[in-house]
Design an enzyme around this catalytic site. Structure first.
Site, mmCIF file in Angstrom:
data_model
loop_
_atom_site.group_PDB
_atom_site.id
_atom_site.type_symbol
_atom_site.label_atom_id
_atom_site.label_comp_id
_atom_site.label_asym_id
_atom_site.label_seq_id
_atom_site.Cartn_x
_atom_site.Cartn_y
_atom_site.Cartn_z
ATOM 1 N N TRP A 74 0.883 -1.165 0.000
ATOM 2 C CA TRP A 74 0.000 0.000 0.000
ATOM 3 C C TRP A 74 0.918 1.212 0.000
ATOM 4 O O TRP A 74 1.637 1.447 0.975
ATOM 5 C CB TRP A 74 -0.913 -0.023 1.216
ATOM 6 C CG TRP A 74 -1.996 1.006 1.207
ATOM 7 C CD1 TRP A 74 -3.207 0.927 0.593
ATOM 8 C CD2 TRP A 74 -1.983 2.266 1.894
ATOM 9 N NE1 TRP A 74 -3.939 2.056 0.846
ATOM 10 C CE2 TRP A 74 -3.224 2.900 1.642
ATOM 11 C CE3 TRP A 74 -1.054 2.934 2.696
ATOM 12 C CZ2 TRP A 74 -3.552 4.149 2.152
ATOM 13 C CZ3 TRP A 74 -1.364 4.181 3.206
ATOM 14 C CH2 TRP A 74 -2.604 4.773 2.929
ATOM 15 N N ASN A 98 6.534 -3.597 5.963
ATOM 16 C CA ASN A 98 5.273 -2.923 6.240
ATOM 17 C C ASN A 98 5.561 -1.817 7.242
ATOM 18 O O ASN A 98 6.121 -2.074 8.308
ATOM 19 C CB ASN A 98 4.261 -3.915 6.824
ATOM 20 C CG ASN A 98 2.965 -3.248 7.235
ATOM 21 O OD1 ASN A 98 2.663 -2.140 6.805
ATOM 22 N ND2 ASN A 98 2.198 -3.912 8.082
ATOM 23 N N GLU A 479 -21.269 7.438 10.341
ATOM 24 C CA GLU A 479 -20.942 6.130 9.778
ATOM 25 C C GLU A 479 -21.501 5.995 8.360
ATOM 26 O O GLU A 479 -20.820 5.505 7.445
ATOM 27 C CB GLU A 479 -21.489 5.022 10.689
ATOM 28 C CG GLU A 479 -21.539 3.630 10.076
ATOM 29 C CD GLU A 479 -20.189 3.005 9.806
ATOM 30 O OE1 GLU A 479 -20.154 1.919 9.205
ATOM 31 O OE2 GLU A 479 -19.153 3.608 10.174
ATOM 32 N N HIS A 502 -25.813 25.794 11.586
ATOM 33 C CA HIS A 502 -24.569 26.486 11.907
ATOM 34 C C HIS A 502 -23.549 26.316 10.782
ATOM 35 O O HIS A 502 -22.343 26.258 11.043
ATOM 36 C CB HIS A 502 -24.004 25.974 13.231
ATOM 37 C CG HIS A 502 -24.867 26.293 14.408
ATOM 38 N ND1 HIS A 502 -24.945 27.547 14.969
ATOM 39 C CD2 HIS A 502 -25.741 25.519 15.101
ATOM 40 C CE1 HIS A 502 -25.798 27.540 15.969
ATOM 41 N NE2 HIS A 502 -26.303 26.318 16.070
#
Length: 607
Positions: A74, A98, A479, A502
């Protein structure tokens, strides 16, 4: 994040490495590679993109040899190209890594001045070049490793093979997980016990700072000071059975349909349906004596913590803070001795959350962790652990693990309330009954998803989406927005409904869907008032509510999803499911990579 695997075997290593890497795909990656020792010499095969590309390279250019290392990358330093894919190395050494070597620029300057030639943009190559320098000076592999690892700053899990040493691997960890697998005449290294499960069930975990010299028949462990140490060999509960999608299109779809079973299994370990009471495993501290709870987590786990904060305060009457792990320890908050540090992580390896755990220990907090992966670093470093029984979660976007976390946290809140005397046995029984109904109510939602699929077509055309909720459903709005962003790449934000005026109300027009998490209950009328304001500005109002709430909002909603009637206490668990389903269906319509969305990793093991 990245996946690491290594093998000293009795058969060709490359097929074993490739299969182990497939089991690590869920962690997220953008390139992959394998290196083996062929007649004592290192050969590499690497490919940009998915493992299918690497498999194709191996098909045309096979790798021989029984010792090798593999990696799914990654990208951090350097673009996700074949040249930057691991393993990295020289003629003498090959390395997979990693993490992030934070002092790589300083080391690179030093090494280049000594004649080492770099060919990639990665921080990892620094490790290979430093090892190579020591090997060129006449050091043995073990001596080179002992000289190299103390020079590295940052987080890393590393596996190394060496030219001329066909039955040797060296591994090291600092801030990122690494395990050693013990076979019969074979040895293995892996960043994830799941990758090693088909190969062996006998696993030893390196402690932070450890490094290990692995040969065909044994493993010698050393601590960060180079002293020989012993590490326990455990039998892992993971099996070698392949984790498949069954008849589902995606792992995420399969895992969404596992919500009812996962919630039920998780509750089963904590709730006695006969007595209608919560029974936690024995804890090494007294819940009644805790005066403050500090919840720390990342991503969806943090939103689970925000729901739990409402429960702890409302049900147990205890002061509770919640913070994102990546910010928490840098605030260096003072913490009164004897508080409860509550850490939440699906993987149990999240770097920022582990760092927060260690900070809390220094602040003399009791440490209780919620994890879904047995034998993870967080489990091993905690005073106590509450397990979520979600099973392997392969989709990068968390689904069933999230509702399992909520189920555990609800039980913990009830146990805390009973211990502190803020709820009676009758109140506990009522709320426990509500919890025990959730699995069947969750199944009802999954059996009637046509309305959600219809709404997905509307959302798929949007550029921006607002999610609104109040109280314990405000985190469910966040979520929902996170899931939509993660897998459909549509910009979405979750807001407390009362905060809309707001600022966010300025965004609302007829092109902006406004998704309301609005179950009936004490906060419904307040939420409804905010939704009237959104509708008056042209917002396309999509309502998730029960029959009573949906009827009250029918005049302003363009779409409504009617959910089962449940006690407000458990509404966040149930309402998490349709917002995740909605994100899934939108992503399918948009044709994105649902299980492995771009730029994301399942387990974030670097800061």
């Amino acid at each position: 994040m990245c996946g690491i695997v290594g093998v000293i075997g009795s058969h060709s290593a490359a097929p074993l490495l490739l299969e182990a890497l497939r089991r690590l795909e869920y962690r997220g990656y953008d390139s992959a590679g394998i290196a083996t020792l062929n007649n004592g010499h290192i050969e590499r095969r690497r490919a940009e993109g998915k493992l299918g590309n690497l498999a194709a390279v191996l098909e045309t250019k096979p790798l021989t040899g029984i010792t090798g290392i593999g990696h799914t990358r990654w990208a951090t330093h350097g673009a996700p190209t074949e040249s930057n894919a691991h393993p990295h190395g020289t003629a003498r050494v090959a390395v997979v890594h990693n993490g992030i070597i934070e002092n790589h620029a300083e080391l690179k300057t030093e090494l280049q001045a000594k004649g080492q030639v770099f060919t990639t943009e990665t921080d990892t190559e620094t490790v290979a070049q430093l090892l190579d320098l020591h090997l060129a000076a006449g050091m043995t592999p073990q001596e080179a490793a002992a000289a190299t690892f103390p020079r590295l700053q940052g987080a890393y899990a590393i596996a190394v093979i060496f030219t001329g040493h066909p039955e040797l691997m060296i591994g090291a960890r600092h801030g990122a997980p690494l395990a050693i697998g013990f076979g019969e005449g074979e040895m293995f290294i892996g960043s994830d016990a799941l990758a090693l499960a088909p190969l062996t069930q006998r696993i030893a975990y390196l402690n932070d700072g450890d490094w290990a010299v692995v040969t065909r028949d044994n493993c010698a462990f050393f601590d960060e000071y180079g002293a020989s140490v012993e590490r326990q060999i455990r039998l892992t509960a993971l099996t070698g059975a392949a984790v498949g999608k069954g008849n589902f299109r995606h792992f995420m779809e399969k895992e969404l349909h596992e919500h009812p079973a996962v919630i039920g299994d998780t509750l089963h370990q904590m709730v006695n349906p006969a007595t209608r009471a919560v029974g936690l495993p024995p804890l090494p501290f007294d819940l009644a004596a805790i005066q403050r709870i500090t919840i720390v987590a990342c991503g969806s786990s943090f939103y689970a913590g925000l729901v739990a904060r409402s429960w702890f305060e409302n049900v147990a009457g205890i002061a509770c803070d919640a913070d994102v792990a990546s910010e928490f320890r840098y605030r260096t908050p003072p913490m009164e001795k004897g508080g409860l540090g509550l850490l939440i992580s699906q993987s149990g390896e999240t770097a920022d959350t582990l760092a927060a755990l260690r900070y809390m220990k220094q602040q003399h907090q009791h440490i209780l962790s919620l994890v879904n992966v047995p034998e993870s670093s967080m489990e091993r470093e905690s005073d106590a652990v509450l397990a979520t029984i979600a099973g392997p979660e392969i989709g990068v976007a968390s689904t069933k693990a999230f509702t399992a976390q909520l189920a555990v946290l609800a039980c913990l809140a009830l146990a805390m309330g009973r211990a502190r005397g803020t709820i009676s046995a009758a109140e506990e029984a009522r709320m426990t009954d509500a919890l025990l109904e959730v699995p069947s109510r969750a199944a009802e939602i999954l059996d009637h998803s046509a309305a959600i699929q219809r709404i997905a077509a509307r959302i798929a055309e949007a550029r921006d989406v607002l999610y609104l909720g109040r109280g314990s459903c405000f985190p469910i709005a966040m979520e929902g927005a996170l899931k939509l962003k993660e897998i459909s790449y549509i910009h979405a934000e979750g807001y407390a409904a009362g905060e809309m005026k707001h600022g966010p109300i300025a965004l609302i027009d007829r092109h902006v869907p406004v998704i309301a998490i609005a179950p009936s209950g004490p906060l419904f009328e307040k939420t409804a008032s905010n939704l009237q304001e959104a509708a008056a500005r042209g917002g396309q109002l999509i309502v998730f509510s029960d029959a009573e709430g949906a009827a009250k909002l029918a005049n302003i909603a363009v779409e409504t999803v009617i959910l089962p009637d449940v006690d407000p206490f458990v509404a966040p668990i149930l309402y998490a499911i349709p917002v995740q389903l909605l994100a899934y269906h939108v992503a399918v319509l948009k044709g994105t990579d649902v299980d492995q969305p771009r730029n994301l990793a399942k387990s974030v093991t670097v800061e």
